[in-house]
Motif scaffolding. Structure first.
Motif, PDB file in Angstrom:
ATOM      1  N   ASP A 220       0.830  -1.201   0.000  1.00 33.50           N
ATOM      2  CA  ASP A 220       0.000   0.000   0.000  1.00 33.50           C
ATOM      3  C   ASP A 220       0.868   1.256   0.000  1.00 33.50           C
ATOM      4  OD1 ASP A 220      -2.275   1.550   0.113  1.00 33.50           O
ATOM      5  OD2 ASP A 220      -2.672   1.198   2.230  1.00 33.50           O
ATOM      6  N   LEU A 221       1.897   1.275   0.858  1.00 27.02           N
ATOM      7  CA  LEU A 221       2.748   2.464   0.949  1.00 27.02           C
ATOM      8  C   LEU A 221       3.652   2.627  -0.267  1.00 27.02           C
ATOM      9  CD1 LEU A 221       3.678   2.328   4.738  1.00 27.02           C
ATOM     10  CD2 LEU A 221       2.166   3.956   3.603  1.00 27.02           C
ATOM     11  N   ARG A 222       4.043   1.529  -0.879  1.00 27.74           N
ATOM     12  CA  ARG A 222       4.828   1.638  -2.117  1.00 27.74           C
ATOM     13  C   ARG A 222       3.988   2.249  -3.220  1.00 27.74           C
ATOM     14  NH1 ARG A 222       8.425  -3.698  -3.218  1.00 27.74           N
ATOM     15  NH2 ARG A 222       9.283  -2.261  -4.770  1.00 27.74           N
ATOM     16  N   TRP A 223       2.717   1.866  -3.277  1.00 30.05           N
ATOM     17  CA  TRP A 223       1.822   2.366  -4.331  1.00 30.05           C
ATOM     18  C   TRP A 223       1.419   3.819  -4.075  1.00 30.05           C
ATOM     19  CZ3 TRP A 223      -3.859   2.715  -3.740  1.00 30.05           C
ATOM     20  CH2 TRP A 223      -4.460   3.166  -4.917  1.00 30.05           C
TER      21      TRP A 223
ATOM     22  N   ALA B 225       2.606   6.137  -1.549  1.00 31.82           N
ATOM     23  CA  ALA B 225       3.579   7.114  -1.062  1.00 31.82           C
ATOM     24  C   ALA B 225       4.937   7.013  -1.705  1.00 31.82           C
ATOM     25  CB  ALA B 225       3.696   7.004   0.457  1.00 31.82           C
ATOM     26  N   GLY B 226       5.090   6.101  -2.663  1.00 31.06           N
ATOM     27  CA  GLY B 226       6.397   5.957  -3.321  1.00 31.06           C
ATOM     28  C   GLY B 226       7.467   5.389  -2.411  1.00 31.06           C
ATOM     29  N   ALA B 227       7.056   4.648  -1.365  1.00 26.68           N
ATOM     30  CA  ALA B 227       8.042   4.033  -0.471  1.00 26.68           C
ATOM     31  C   ALA B 227       8.870   3.009  -1.242  1.00 26.68           C
ATOM     32  CB  ALA B 227       7.325   3.357   0.696  1.00 26.68           C
ATOM     33  N   THR B 228      10.084   2.784  -0.798  1.00 24.36           N
ATOM     34  CA  THR B 228      11.009   1.911  -1.527  1.00 24.36           C
ATOM     35  C   THR B 228      11.648   0.904  -0.578  1.00 24.36           C
ATOM     36  OG1 THR B 228      12.793   3.523  -1.226  1.00 24.36           O
ATOM     37  CG2 THR B 228      11.540   3.621  -3.289  1.00 24.36           C
ATOM     38  N   ARG B 229      12.060  -0.210  -1.126  1.00 27.60           N
ATOM     39  CA  ARG B 229      12.771  -1.208  -0.339  1.00 27.60           C
ATOM     40  C   ARG B 229      14.115  -0.643   0.132  1.00 27.60           C
ATOM     41  NH1 ARG B 229      10.953  -6.536  -0.888  1.00 27.60           N
ATOM     42  NH2 ARG B 229      12.991  -7.272  -0.222  1.00 27.60           N
ATOM     43  N   TRP B 230      14.584  -1.132   1.297  1.00 28.34           N
ATOM     44  CA  TRP B 230      15.854  -0.699   1.838  1.00 28.34           C
ATOM     45  C   TRP B 230      16.648  -1.923   2.287  1.00 28.34           C
ATOM     46  CZ3 TRP B 230      18.449   3.692   1.733  1.00 28.34           C
ATOM     47  CH2 TRP B 230      19.577   3.815   2.536  1.00 28.34           C
ATOM     48  N   PRO B 231      17.949  -1.959   2.000  1.00 29.17           N
ATOM     49  CA  PRO B 231      18.696  -1.001   1.160  1.00 29.17           C
ATOM     50  C   PRO B 231      18.307  -1.119  -0.297  1.00 29.17           C
ATOM     51  CG  PRO B 231      20.083  -2.846   1.794  1.00 29.17           C
ATOM     52  CD  PRO B 231      18.802  -3.020   2.542  1.00 29.17           C
ATOM     53  N   PRO B 232      18.498  -0.048  -1.060  1.00 25.66           N
ATOM     54  CA  PRO B 232      18.107  -0.075  -2.471  1.00 25.66           C
ATOM     55  C   PRO B 232      18.902  -1.102  -3.253  1.00 25.66           C
ATOM     56  CG  PRO B 232      19.407   1.889  -1.974  1.00 25.66           C
ATOM     57  CD  PRO B 232      19.104   1.244  -0.664  1.00 25.66           C
TER      58      PRO B 232
END
Length: 232
Positions: free
Chosen positions: A219-222, A224-231
Protein backbone atom coordinates in the motif's frame (compact mmCIF):
# COMPACT_ATOMS: atom_id res chain seq x y z
CA UNK A 1 -23.02 -16.90 -16.35
CA UNK A 2 -23.81 -17.65 -12.73
CA UNK A 3 -20.12 -18.27 -12.04
CA UNK A 4 -19.16 -14.95 -13.59
CA UNK A 5 -21.94 -13.20 -11.67
CA UNK A 6 -20.71 -14.78 -8.40
CA UNK A 7 -17.12 -13.79 -9.15
CA UNK A 8 -18.16 -10.25 -9.97
CA UNK A 9 -20.12 -10.02 -6.72
CA UNK A 10 -17.12 -11.25 -4.72
CA UNK A 11 -14.76 -8.81 -6.41
CA UNK A 12 -17.19 -5.94 -5.89
CA UNK A 13 -17.50 -6.90 -2.22
CA UNK A 14 -13.72 -6.97 -1.81
CA UNK A 15 -13.43 -3.60 -3.52
CA UNK A 16 -16.07 -2.18 -1.18
CA UNK A 17 -14.22 -3.56 1.84
CA UNK A 18 -10.99 -1.93 0.67
CA UNK A 19 -12.76 1.40 0.22
CA UNK A 20 -14.45 1.21 3.62
CA UNK A 21 -11.18 0.21 5.28
CA UNK A 22 -9.28 3.12 3.74
CA UNK A 23 -7.98 5.07 6.71
CA UNK A 24 -7.85 8.87 6.53
CA UNK A 25 -4.55 10.68 6.24
CA UNK A 26 -2.83 13.43 4.40
CA UNK A 27 -2.88 11.78 1.01
CA UNK A 28 -0.16 10.60 -1.32
CA UNK A 29 3.48 11.31 -1.80
CA UNK A 30 5.02 14.01 0.41
CA UNK A 31 6.10 17.33 -0.97
CA UNK A 32 8.50 19.90 0.44
CA UNK A 33 10.84 19.06 3.31
CA UNK A 34 10.57 15.39 4.26
CA UNK A 35 12.25 12.90 6.58
CA UNK A 36 12.84 9.22 5.92
CA UNK A 37 11.90 6.44 8.33
CA UNK A 38 12.27 2.69 8.06
CA UNK A 39 9.56 0.11 8.60
CA UNK A 40 10.73 -3.41 9.37
CA UNK A 41 8.84 -6.62 8.64
CA UNK A 42 9.67 -9.81 10.53
CA UNK A 43 7.18 -11.74 8.41
CA UNK A 44 3.90 -11.42 10.32
CA UNK A 45 5.00 -8.58 12.62
CA UNK A 46 6.18 -5.07 11.74
CA UNK A 47 7.89 -2.28 13.67
CA UNK A 48 9.43 1.15 13.11
CA UNK A 49 13.18 1.79 13.02
CA UNK A 50 14.09 5.37 13.90
CA UNK A 51 17.24 7.38 14.71
CA UNK A 52 17.44 7.68 18.50
CA UNK A 53 19.10 11.11 18.57
CA UNK A 54 16.42 12.60 16.32
CA UNK A 55 13.68 11.16 18.52
CA UNK A 56 15.40 12.58 21.61
CA UNK A 57 15.55 15.98 19.93
CA UNK A 58 11.84 15.87 19.11
CA UNK A 59 11.01 14.68 22.62
CA UNK A 60 12.84 17.65 24.11
CA UNK A 61 11.38 20.18 21.66
CA UNK A 62 7.79 18.91 21.89
CA UNK A 63 7.89 18.07 25.63
CA UNK A 64 7.20 14.36 25.23
CA UNK A 65 8.20 12.84 28.59
CA UNK A 66 7.62 9.17 27.79
CA UNK A 67 9.61 9.37 24.58
CA UNK A 68 12.35 11.31 26.36
CA UNK A 69 12.55 8.51 28.92
CA UNK A 70 12.70 5.87 26.18
CA UNK A 71 15.48 7.60 24.28
CA UNK A 72 17.32 8.17 27.57
CA UNK A 73 17.15 4.46 28.44
CA UNK A 74 18.91 3.67 25.15
CA UNK A 75 21.29 6.64 25.11
CA UNK A 76 24.25 4.50 24.04
CA UNK A 77 22.63 3.47 20.74
CA UNK A 78 22.14 5.16 17.38
CA UNK A 79 18.90 3.41 16.38
CA UNK A 80 15.71 2.22 18.02
CA UNK A 81 13.42 -0.51 16.77
CA UNK A 82 9.99 0.03 18.33
CA UNK A 83 7.14 -2.45 18.09
CA UNK A 84 3.75 -2.84 19.78
CA UNK A 85 1.80 -6.00 20.48
CA UNK A 86 -0.11 -8.35 22.76
CA UNK A 87 1.71 -8.71 26.10
CA UNK A 88 1.21 -12.43 26.63
CA UNK A 89 2.15 -13.51 23.12
CA UNK A 90 4.87 -10.93 22.51
CA UNK A 91 6.74 -11.50 25.78
CA UNK A 92 6.59 -15.29 25.55
CA UNK A 93 6.90 -15.89 21.81
CA UNK A 94 10.42 -17.31 22.14
CA UNK A 95 9.24 -19.92 24.67
CA UNK A 96 5.84 -20.80 23.18
CA UNK A 97 7.08 -23.35 20.62
CA UNK A 98 4.16 -25.70 19.89
CA UNK A 99 1.77 -23.52 21.90
CA UNK A 100 2.22 -20.65 19.46
CA UNK A 101 -1.03 -21.21 17.55
CA UNK A 102 -3.42 -21.27 20.55
CA UNK A 103 -1.66 -18.28 22.09
CA UNK A 104 -1.93 -16.40 18.82
CA UNK A 105 -5.64 -17.25 18.53
CA UNK A 106 -6.23 -16.01 22.06
CA UNK A 107 -4.45 -12.75 21.27
CA UNK A 108 -6.44 -12.23 18.09
CA UNK A 109 -9.93 -13.20 19.17
CA UNK A 110 -10.24 -12.60 22.92
CA UNK A 111 -11.05 -8.98 23.84
CA UNK A 112 -9.12 -6.73 26.18
CA UNK A 113 -5.60 -8.09 25.69
CA UNK A 114 -3.05 -5.83 27.38
CA UNK A 115 -0.31 -4.39 25.17
CA UNK A 116 3.41 -3.73 25.41
CA UNK A 117 6.07 -1.80 23.55
CA UNK A 118 9.21 -3.71 22.58
CA UNK A 119 12.18 -1.36 22.18
CA UNK A 120 15.57 -2.47 20.85
CA UNK A 121 18.69 -0.32 20.76
CA UNK A 122 21.51 -0.85 18.24
CA UNK A 123 24.25 1.14 16.53
CA UNK A 124 25.12 -0.80 13.36
CA UNK A 125 23.26 -0.20 10.11
CA UNK A 126 19.66 -1.48 10.33
CA UNK A 127 20.16 -4.02 7.54
CA UNK A 128 23.19 -5.39 9.41
CA UNK A 129 21.28 -5.59 12.69
CA UNK A 130 18.37 -7.41 11.03
CA UNK A 131 19.81 -9.33 8.07
CA UNK A 132 16.66 -11.47 7.73
CA UNK A 133 14.31 -8.49 7.94
CA UNK A 134 12.43 -6.80 5.12
CA UNK A 135 12.80 -3.00 5.21
CA UNK A 136 10.68 -0.29 3.63
CA UNK A 137 11.95 3.31 3.42
CA UNK A 138 9.10 5.81 3.74
CA UNK A 139 9.44 9.54 3.16
CA UNK A 140 7.22 11.39 5.64
CA UNK A 141 5.73 14.83 4.95
CA UNK A 142 7.23 17.85 6.68
CA UNK A 143 6.58 17.54 10.40
CA UNK A 144 5.55 13.92 9.95
CA UNK A 145 8.26 12.44 12.15
CA UNK A 146 7.30 14.76 15.01
CA UNK A 147 3.67 13.62 14.69
CA UNK A 148 4.83 10.00 14.61
CA UNK A 149 6.92 10.65 17.75
CA UNK A 150 3.84 12.06 19.47
CA UNK A 151 2.03 8.80 18.72
CA UNK A 152 4.84 6.73 20.27
CA UNK A 153 4.87 8.97 23.34
CA UNK A 154 1.10 8.60 23.73
CA UNK A 155 1.35 4.80 23.48
CA UNK A 156 3.90 4.35 26.27
CA UNK A 157 2.20 3.97 29.66
CA UNK A 158 3.62 5.73 32.69
CA UNK A 159 3.56 4.81 36.38
CA UNK A 160 2.23 7.03 39.17
CA UNK A 161 5.68 8.56 39.55
CA UNK A 162 5.72 9.44 35.85
CA UNK A 163 8.33 6.87 34.86
CA UNK A 164 7.92 4.20 32.21
CA UNK A 165 6.53 0.84 33.34
CA UNK A 166 9.52 -1.42 32.62
CA UNK A 167 8.46 -5.07 32.26
CA UNK A 168 11.90 -6.57 31.81
CA UNK A 169 14.28 -7.81 29.16
CA UNK A 170 13.16 -7.98 25.54
CA UNK A 171 13.47 -10.72 22.95
CA UNK A 172 16.91 -10.03 21.48
CA UNK A 173 19.89 -7.75 21.88
CA UNK A 174 19.75 -4.77 24.24
CA UNK A 175 15.97 -4.59 24.40
CA UNK A 176 13.20 -4.00 26.97
CA UNK A 177 9.46 -4.43 27.23
CA UNK A 178 7.36 -1.52 28.48
CA UNK A 179 3.67 -1.35 29.37
CA UNK A 180 1.69 0.28 26.57
CA UNK A 181 -1.75 1.68 26.04
CA UNK A 182 -4.38 0.16 23.81
CA UNK A 183 -5.71 -3.40 23.58
CA UNK A 184 -4.65 -6.03 21.08
CA UNK A 185 -7.13 -7.99 18.92
CA UNK A 186 -7.78 -8.91 15.30
CA UNK A 187 -9.13 -5.36 14.94
CA UNK A 188 -5.91 -3.78 16.23
CA UNK A 189 -2.79 -5.83 15.61
CA UNK A 190 0.85 -4.75 15.66
CA UNK A 191 0.75 -3.81 11.99
CA UNK A 192 -2.29 -1.58 12.55
CA UNK A 193 -0.28 0.26 15.21
CA UNK A 194 2.58 0.85 12.78
CA UNK A 195 0.08 1.89 10.09
CA UNK A 196 -1.45 4.32 12.59
CA UNK A 197 1.91 5.96 13.21
CA UNK A 198 2.41 6.36 9.46
CA UNK A 199 -1.11 7.73 9.15
CA UNK A 200 -0.47 10.25 11.93
CA UNK A 201 2.49 11.53 9.90
CA UNK A 202 0.10 12.47 7.11
CA UNK A 203 0.22 9.45 4.77
CA UNK A 204 -2.95 7.49 3.99
CA UNK A 205 -3.10 3.73 4.26
CA UNK A 206 -5.71 0.99 4.24
CA UNK A 207 -6.54 -0.82 7.50
CA UNK A 208 -7.54 -4.01 5.74
CA UNK A 209 -4.26 -4.21 3.83
CA UNK A 210 -2.37 -3.27 7.02
CA UNK A 211 -3.46 -6.49 8.72
CA UNK A 212 -0.15 -7.97 7.48
CA UNK A 213 3.19 -6.27 6.77
CA UNK A 214 3.13 -7.33 3.12
CA UNK A 215 -0.17 -5.52 2.58
CA UNK A 216 0.95 -2.40 4.42
CA UNK A 217 4.22 -2.28 2.50
CA UNK A 218 2.47 -2.76 -0.85
CA UNK A 219 0.00 0.00 0.00
CA UNK A 220 2.75 2.46 0.95
CA UNK A 221 4.83 1.64 -2.12
CA UNK A 222 1.82 2.37 -4.33
CA UNK A 223 0.49 5.46 -2.55
CA UNK A 224 3.58 7.11 -1.06
CA UNK A 225 6.40 5.96 -3.32
CA UNK A 226 8.04 4.03 -0.47
CA UNK A 227 11.01 1.91 -1.53
CA UNK A 228 12.77 -1.21 -0.34
CA UNK A 229 15.85 -0.70 1.84
CA UNK A 230 18.70 -1.00 1.16
CA UNK A 231 18.11 -0.07 -2.47
CA UNK A 232 18.92 -2.59 -5.16
Amino acid sequence: MRAWHWLGTVLAGLALLLVLADAPGGGGRPSGEAEAVLLLSHGYHSSVVLPRARLAEIAATENLPALAALTGRFAGHDWLEIGWGDENFYRNVAQLELATVPHALRALFLPGNTAVLHVVGFSVSPEVAFPQGDFLRVMLPAGGLARMALGIDATASRAADGDLVDLGAGLYGPSRFFRAGGTFSILQVCNHWVAGLVRSSGLRNNRLLALLPAGLFLDLRWRAGATRWPPG
